[in-house]
Design an enzyme around this catalytic site. Structure first.
Site, PDB file in Angstrom:
ATOM      1  N   GLU A   8       0.974  11.925  -0.986  1.00 14.96           N
ATOM      2  CA  GLU A   8      -0.293  11.435  -1.799  1.00 14.96           C
ATOM      3  C   GLU A   8      -1.447  11.565  -0.582  1.00 14.96           C
ATOM      4  O   GLU A   8      -1.165  11.020   0.488  1.00 14.96           O
ATOM      5  CB  GLU A   8      -0.314  10.203  -2.699  1.00 14.96           C
ATOM      6  CG  GLU A   8       0.646  10.660  -4.024  1.00 14.96           C
ATOM      7  CD  GLU A   8       0.814   9.250  -4.909  1.00 14.96           C
ATOM      8  OE1 GLU A   8       0.823   9.656  -5.910  1.00 14.96           O
ATOM      9  OE2 GLU A   8       0.867   8.242  -4.050  1.00 14.96           O
TER      10      GLU A   8
ATOM     11  N   CYS B 152      -7.695   9.243   3.017  1.00 16.97           N
ATOM     12  CA  CYS B 152      -6.388   8.601   3.405  1.00 16.97           C
ATOM     13  C   CYS B 152      -5.390   9.397   3.337  1.00 16.97           C
ATOM     14  O   CYS B 152      -4.832   9.931   2.480  1.00 16.97           O
ATOM     15  CB  CYS B 152      -6.332   7.353   2.418  1.00 16.97           C
ATOM     16  SG  CYS B 152      -4.991   6.363   2.983  1.00 16.97           S
TER      17      CYS B 152
ATOM     18  N   CYS C 204       8.742   6.130   3.807  1.00 16.76           N
ATOM     19  CA  CYS C 204       8.451   5.408   5.072  1.00 16.76           C
ATOM     20  C   CYS C 204       9.768   4.491   5.236  1.00 16.76           C
ATOM     21  O   CYS C 204      10.564   4.070   4.341  1.00 16.76           O
ATOM     22  CB  CYS C 204       7.173   4.426   4.564  1.00 16.76           C
ATOM     23  SG  CYS C 204       6.820   3.532   6.374  1.00 16.76           S
TER      24      CYS C 204
ATOM     25  N   CYS D   8       8.149  -2.580   4.772  1.00 15.83           N
ATOM     26  CA  CYS D   8       7.184  -3.981   4.471  1.00 15.83           C
ATOM     27  C   CYS D   8       7.175  -4.202   3.184  1.00 15.83           C
ATOM     28  O   CYS D   8       7.512  -3.450   2.324  1.00 15.83           O
ATOM     29  CB  CYS D   8       5.660  -3.403   4.672  1.00 15.83           C
ATOM     30  SG  CYS D   8       5.544  -2.833   6.443  1.00 15.83           S
TER      31      CYS D   8
ATOM     32  N   CYS E 150       4.817  -3.475   0.306  1.00 15.87           N
ATOM     33  CA  CYS E 150       4.286  -1.860   0.037  1.00 15.87           C
ATOM     34  C   CYS E 150       5.156  -1.174  -0.671  1.00 15.87           C
ATOM     35  O   CYS E 150       6.301  -1.182  -0.526  1.00 15.87           O
ATOM     36  CB  CYS E 150       4.127  -1.378   1.487  1.00 15.87           C
ATOM     37  SG  CYS E 150       3.415   0.243   1.562  1.00 15.87           S
TER      38      CYS E 150
ATOM     39  N   SER F 124      -3.699   3.893  11.720  1.00 11.20           N
ATOM     40  CA  SER F 124      -3.174   2.571  11.433  1.00 11.20           C
ATOM     41  C   SER F 124      -1.436   2.502  11.620  1.00 11.20           C
ATOM     42  O   SER F 124      -0.773   3.498  11.045  1.00 11.20           O
ATOM     43  CB  SER F 124      -3.554   2.292   9.921  1.00 11.20           C
ATOM     44  OG  SER F 124      -3.109   1.114   9.467  1.00 11.20           O
TER      45      SER F 124
ATOM     46  N   SER G  44      -1.787  -3.039  11.262  1.00 11.21           N
ATOM     47  CA  SER G  44      -1.471  -3.917   9.987  1.00 11.21           C
ATOM     48  C   SER G  44      -0.734  -5.278  10.335  1.00 11.21           C
ATOM     49  O   SER G  44       0.423  -5.201  10.916  1.00 11.21           O
ATOM     50  CB  SER G  44      -0.570  -3.375   9.316  1.00 11.21           C
ATOM     51  OG  SER G  44      -1.318  -2.053   8.764  1.00 11.21           O
ATOM     52  N   LEU G  45      -1.507  -6.295  10.906  1.00 10.95           N
ATOM     53  CA  LEU G  45      -1.054  -7.567  11.436  1.00 10.95           C
ATOM     54  C   LEU G  45      -0.412  -8.425  10.259  1.00 10.95           C
ATOM     55  O   LEU G  45       0.703  -8.701  10.315  1.00 10.95           O
ATOM     56  CB  LEU G  45      -1.955  -8.343  12.085  1.00 10.95           C
ATOM     57  CG  LEU G  45      -1.592  -9.516  12.940  1.00 10.95           C
ATOM     58  CD1 LEU G  45      -0.636  -9.230  13.878  1.00 10.95           C
ATOM     59  CD2 LEU G  45      -2.767 -10.030  13.468  1.00 10.95           C
ATOM     60  N   ASN G  46      -1.226  -8.777   9.422  1.00  6.76           N
ATOM     61  CA  ASN G  46      -0.721  -9.376   8.403  1.00  6.76           C
ATOM     62  C   ASN G  46       0.090 -10.716   8.180  1.00  6.76           C
ATOM     63  O   ASN G  46       0.472 -11.395   7.217  1.00  6.76           O
ATOM     64  CB  ASN G  46       0.354  -8.412   7.421  1.00  6.76           C
ATOM     65  CG  ASN G  46      -0.138  -7.071   6.902  1.00  6.76           C
ATOM     66  OD1 ASN G  46      -1.611  -7.077   6.891  1.00  6.76           O
ATOM     67  ND2 ASN G  46       0.384  -6.271   6.615  1.00  6.76           N
TER      68      ASN G  46
ATOM     69  N   ASN H 259      -3.114  -5.866  -3.184  1.00  8.54           N
ATOM     70  CA  ASN H 259      -3.124  -4.839  -4.529  1.00  8.54           C
ATOM     71  C   ASN H 259      -1.839  -5.171  -5.442  1.00  8.54           C
ATOM     72  O   ASN H 259      -0.667  -4.768  -4.911  1.00  8.54           O
ATOM     73  CB  ASN H 259      -3.448  -3.530  -4.257  1.00  8.54           C
ATOM     74  CG  ASN H 259      -4.715  -3.487  -3.614  1.00  8.54           C
ATOM     75  OD1 ASN H 259      -5.798  -3.853  -4.168  1.00  8.54           O
ATOM     76  ND2 ASN H 259      -4.793  -2.570  -2.543  1.00  8.54           N
TER      77      ASN H 259
ATOM     78  N   CYS I  10      -4.657   0.450  -1.414  1.00  7.83           N
ATOM     79  CA  CYS I  10      -3.493   0.219  -0.237  1.00  7.83           C
ATOM     80  C   CYS I  10      -2.261  -0.402  -0.791  1.00  7.83           C
ATOM     81  O   CYS I  10      -2.207  -1.127  -1.389  1.00  7.83           O
ATOM     82  CB  CYS I  10      -4.253  -0.844   0.724  1.00  7.83           C
ATOM     83  SG  CYS I  10      -5.474  -0.500   1.415  1.00  7.83           S
TER      84      CYS I  10
HETATM   85  N1  SAH Z   1       2.155   2.465   7.945  1.00  6.80           N
HETATM   86  C1  SAH Z   1       0.811   2.384   8.463  1.00  6.80           C
HETATM   87  C2  SAH Z   1       0.129   3.306   7.525  1.00  6.80           C
HETATM   88  C3  SAH Z   1      -0.227   2.763   6.043  1.00  6.80           C
HETATM   89  S1  SAH Z   1      -1.710   1.856   6.094  1.00  6.80           S
HETATM   90  C4  SAH Z   1       0.566   0.805   8.543  1.00  6.80           C
HETATM   91  O1  SAH Z   1       1.107  -0.151   7.946  1.00  6.80           O
HETATM   92  O2  SAH Z   1      -0.676   0.624   8.987  1.00  6.80           O
HETATM   93  C5  SAH Z   1      -1.590   0.762   4.737  1.00  6.80           C
HETATM   94  C6  SAH Z   1      -2.159  -0.579   4.662  1.00  6.80           C
HETATM   95  O3  SAH Z   1      -2.245  -1.034   3.403  1.00  6.80           O
HETATM   96  C7  SAH Z   1      -1.522  -1.333   5.788  1.00  6.80           C
HETATM   97  O4  SAH Z   1      -2.592  -1.964   6.186  1.00  6.80           O
HETATM   98  C8  SAH Z   1      -0.799  -2.370   4.676  1.00  6.80           C
HETATM   99  O5  SAH Z   1      -0.488  -3.587   5.399  1.00  6.80           O
HETATM  100  C9  SAH Z   1      -1.713  -2.350   3.611  1.00  6.80           C
HETATM  101  N2  SAH Z   1      -1.053  -2.633   2.433  1.00  6.80           N
HETATM  102  C10 SAH Z   1       0.379  -2.195   2.067  1.00  6.80           C
HETATM  103  N3  SAH Z   1       0.642  -2.522   0.990  1.00  6.80           N
HETATM  104  C11 SAH Z   1      -0.428  -3.276   0.212  1.00  6.80           C
HETATM  105  C12 SAH Z   1      -0.834  -3.930  -0.891  1.00  6.80           C
HETATM  106  N4  SAH Z   1      -0.093  -3.938  -1.977  1.00  6.80           N
HETATM  107  N5  SAH Z   1      -1.815  -4.210  -0.994  1.00  6.80           N
HETATM  108  C13 SAH Z   1      -3.018  -4.410  -0.115  1.00  6.80           C
HETATM  109  N6  SAH Z   1      -2.598  -3.812   1.129  1.00  6.80           N
HETATM  110  C14 SAH Z   1      -1.458  -3.320   1.252  1.00  6.80           C
END
Ligand code: SAH
Length: 359
Positions: A92, A108, A115, A119, A122, A200, A222-224, A298, A341
């Site tokens: 997608e 995007c 993947c 995470c 995700c 990213s 993507s620190l989180n 999300n 995301c």
């Molecule tokens: N694998 C890479 C590229 C994907 S980017 C990465 O991790 O950076 C996707 C972004 O969306 C990342 O910053 C991730 O932390 C964020 N993300 C994943 N699931 C999400 C969700 N359910 N709600 C909001 N952000 C989310």
């Protein structure tokens, strides 16, 4: 004889092959431009090649292309494309016309089918890694979306790339770098400036400085989380590359002047959104030229986390800002079509989804 994949072959490899066939080396660039700039679907369309060369290529090279399987339109102008690859998998891409920066139209882009990073928040993770995309399959997402916009009579074209679709770009480094170079190339590809390409990553630390040396793209991390404890739990990659190692890699990223690293921070209710987190984050990022993008989580029925209330999101942002960090809240786009995301990858083609247990 092993056939050559025109979507994956490099310029030197193609030159070598053509030379072996008694053709001039410059034919390689002509062919690559047909593939990655014009997006032709067959060798027959490469009209500046001789008939002999075309028939040899048709016989000995393969050219499989992406087909739009489905396109969904969100209220806010976002379009989510599902592409079927030549090998039958679905990926997608999400087209995001940017309301806050008129004229900026982001795509995007996916780098893998599924993947492996896992995470916990995700949705793409629940697919597991199915395979890496080839360089050409990464570039082609841009071409097909432009083509579709043109066919729909829309004037806008993709002019900003975010490698934030399905997959971990740095886990497919061998295809990522040629793909980025092609996307950047005026002669061979869509010709988008590296200032308008963001990669990213979930934090594959050793590849981060190299990325900046290989192609001067914008970096997003993507620190989180602000502690290894929490990050270990929500992003298992942290057990291999903990926060300090990751930030060290960011410091080693060759950052052009006047650019900043973006730190993405998905806000998960009760997990990483406390005042203590908001105090720790500026300390962690001290000395790094950066900004923070706060992404309110999300939600999805298959992922057991919740979005914090908006008051908490704003409070978190205020705390970062008063500590001197630039912090933005990313408004979710295309939520009504699951294009936001972390929502990519399972709607089309009977989900292989298994409910994961988050410990
Ligand atoms: N694998 C890479 C590229 C994907 S980017 C990465 O991790 O950076 C996707 C972004 O969306 C990342 O910053 C991730 O932390 C964020 N993300 C994943 N699931 C999400 C969700 N359910 N709600 C909001 N952000 C989310």
């Amino acid at each position: 004889m092993a056939s050559v994949d025109l979507k994956a072959v490099s310029e030197p490899q193609l030159e070598a092959l053509l030379e072996a066939w008694g053709e001039p080396a410059y034919r390689a660039r002509q062919i690559l431009a047909w593939v990655h700039k014009r997006g032709v679907r067959s060798v027959d369309e490469m009209t500046n090649l001789s008939k002999t060369l075309r028939s040899r290529l048709s016989a000995e090279a393969q050219l499989s292309t992406l087909r739009i399987e489905k396109c969904e339109f969100a209220q806010d102008g976002t379009r989510k494309y599902a592409f079927k690859t030549g090998r039958g998998d679905v990926i997608e891409s999400v087209f995001i016309p940017d309301a806050s920066a008129p004229g900026r139209n982001s795509l995007c882009v996916s780098s893998q089918v599924g993947c492996a990073i896992d995470c916990q928040f995700c949705l793409t993770a629940s697919l597991g890694l199915i395979r890496n995309l080839s360089a050409g399959e990464i570039v082609e997402q841009v071409i097909r979306v432009d083509e579709d916009l043109a066919a729909a009579g829309r004037p806008e074209r993709v002019n900003n790339i975010v490698m934030m679709g399905m997959g971990e770009p740095l886990a497919n480094y061998g295809a990522l770098i040629p793909a980025l170079r092609l996307i950047n190339s005026e002669a061979l590809g869509p010709g988008i400036s590296t200032r308008r390409i963001t990669v990213s990553t979930s934090g594959l630390a050793p590849k981060i400085p190299r990325l900046g040396q290989d192609v001067p793209v914008q970096l997003a991390i993507s620190l989180n989380a602000t502690t290894d404890d929490v990050r270990d739990r929500i992003m298992p990659i942290n057990k291999t590359y903990p926060i300090e190692v990751l930030l060290e890699a960011c410091r080693a990223f060759p950052l052009p002047s006047r650019r900043r690293i973006t730190f993405e921070y998905v806000l998960l209710d009760g997990i990483n959104d406390s005042d203590a987190d908001a105090r720790r984050l500026p300390k962690l990022l001290k000395g790094l030229r950066c900004k923070v993008n706060l992404i309110p989580f999300n939600e999805h029925p298959y992922v057991p986390f919740a979005r914090p209330p908006i008051s908490r999101v704003q409070r978190f942002q205020r705390k970062l800002m008063s500590a001197g960090l630039s912090a933005f809240v990313r408004t979710p786009r295309g939520e009504d079509i699951s294009a936001a995301c972390g929502q990519l990858g399972v709607e089309v083609d009977a989900p292989k989804r298994v409910l994961r247990v988050v410990g």
